[in-house]
Design an enzyme around this catalytic site. Structure first.
Site, short mmCIF file in Angstrom:
data_model
loop_
_atom_site.label_atom_id
_atom_site.label_comp_id
_atom_site.label_asym_id
_atom_site.label_seq_id
_atom_site.Cartn_x
_atom_site.Cartn_y
_atom_site.Cartn_z
CE1 TYR A 217 -8.02 -11.51 -24.13
CE2 TYR A 217 -7.22 -11.90 -26.36
CZ TYR A 217 -7.85 -12.36 -25.23
OH TYR A 217 -8.31 -13.65 -25.18
CE LYS B 1 -11.31 -10.99 -25.94
NZ LYS B 1 -10.88 -11.64 -27.20
#
Length: 312
Positions: free
Chosen positions: A142, A166
């Site tokens: 992420y 992400k």
């Protein structure tokens, strides 16, 4: 049993909904409500779920609570759902959490944004390599809260075990450059929800995390279909009906100067207005104040009207 790697990649090409953590008045976790939310969202078409994520109040959960919440999510959902569980902290602590998640068969590890004050790109890459060596379960880093180079992002796609990224930086140009230079088998996911879905799709993202779709999933599913079909006009219209509530999430709230402070509380209110479970929040997050609750209700009603006019 967790999903095969190729099916995890397939699930990342969709709408990833966060499973928020409802707390009761004593700030204890209400596991049955997590399960009910997950099952309702699955029934409404969602197949990718983020457990113990930022929006799940990851940093307010103990390590054992994270495992318990992830296990509740896995057990509540059918085997074809994809559950990503949040992992962060030191290499030692993150490895222990990964091993605990592996015992309960989560489908992928979402490696949380680094919270270190001082970062080195090569050190971060080594961190991901060490975590990948501890498991055969796929990793989804992420990227948020720092400004990495395109070279770093490109190298991240080539870390063994990384199947998706992400991406939550407000920089579509950097995203496009990284997609072009990176490994072809890594799925890029828009981590800034519906407002960025259109522009990031154009740069190579193949999925997105939910904003208002956390409580009105039909919006995200319709938006994903429009993007997949290249129907840019409809995609923009669907994105636009999300903007008022999403902009509300970015506000500071009362007696505060930090943007986004009410983001989780606003989504929990949206869940409740949609007939799902929101619950209380733990500090340092604050519940919505009466004026903010009234604004959330107005914006939700506007969203509902827009959904009815745009989605059959």
């Amino acid at each position: 049993m967790s999903l095969p790697v190729e099916q995890v990649r397939s699930r990342l090409r969709g709408v990833a909904v966060g499973l928020l953590t409802p707390f009761d008045d004593d700030l204890e976790i209400e596991h049955e409500k997590i399960a009910e939310n997950a099952q309702e969202l699955y029934e409404r078409g969602i197949r990718t779920f983020l457990a113990t994520a930022n929006i799940s109040e990851y940093h307010s959960l103990s390590a054992s609570e994270r495992v318990d919440v992830a296990e509740t999510s896995v057990e509540a959902l059918p085997s074809d759902a994809c559950v990503l569980a949040g992992v962060g902290g030191s290499t030692h602590n993150a490895t222990e959490l990964i091993q605990a998640y592996d015992r309960i068969d989560v489908d992928a590890m979402m490696i949380m944004p680094p919270d270190h004050t001082y970062l080195h790109e090569q050190g971060l890459l080594e961190y991901y390599r060490n975590l990948a060596s501890a498991t055969e379960t796929p990793l989804v880093p992420y990227v948020r809260g720092f400004d990495p180079s395109v070279d770093y992002l490109t190298s991240l796609t080539r870390v063994d075990g990384v199947v998706g990224i992400k991406y939550a930086l407000k920089d579509p140009v950097k995203l496009g450059a990284a997609v072009e230079a990176g490994a072809d088998d890594v799925v890029w996911v828009d981590g800034l929800a519906e407002p960025y879905a259109v522009s990031y799709w154009a740069e190579g993202a193949e999925g997105f995390s939910a904003g208002v779709s956390n409580f009105r999933p039909e919006v995200g599913l319709e938006l994903f279909d429009a993007l997949s079909e290249g129907d840019w006009e409809r995609a923009c219209a669907l994105r636009n009906i999300c903007l008022p509530y999403q902009n509300f999430r970015d506000e500071t709230g009362q007696d505060n100067a930090i943007a986004g402070a009410i983001s989780v509380s606003a989504v929990k209110k949206g869940l409740e207005l949609a007939g799902l479970h929101g619950g209380n929040v733990r500090e340092p997050i604050r519940t919505l104040q009466p004026e903010e609750e009234r604004k959330a209700e107005r914006l939700y009603n506007q969203l509902e009207d827009d959904i009815e006019s745009l989605i059959d």
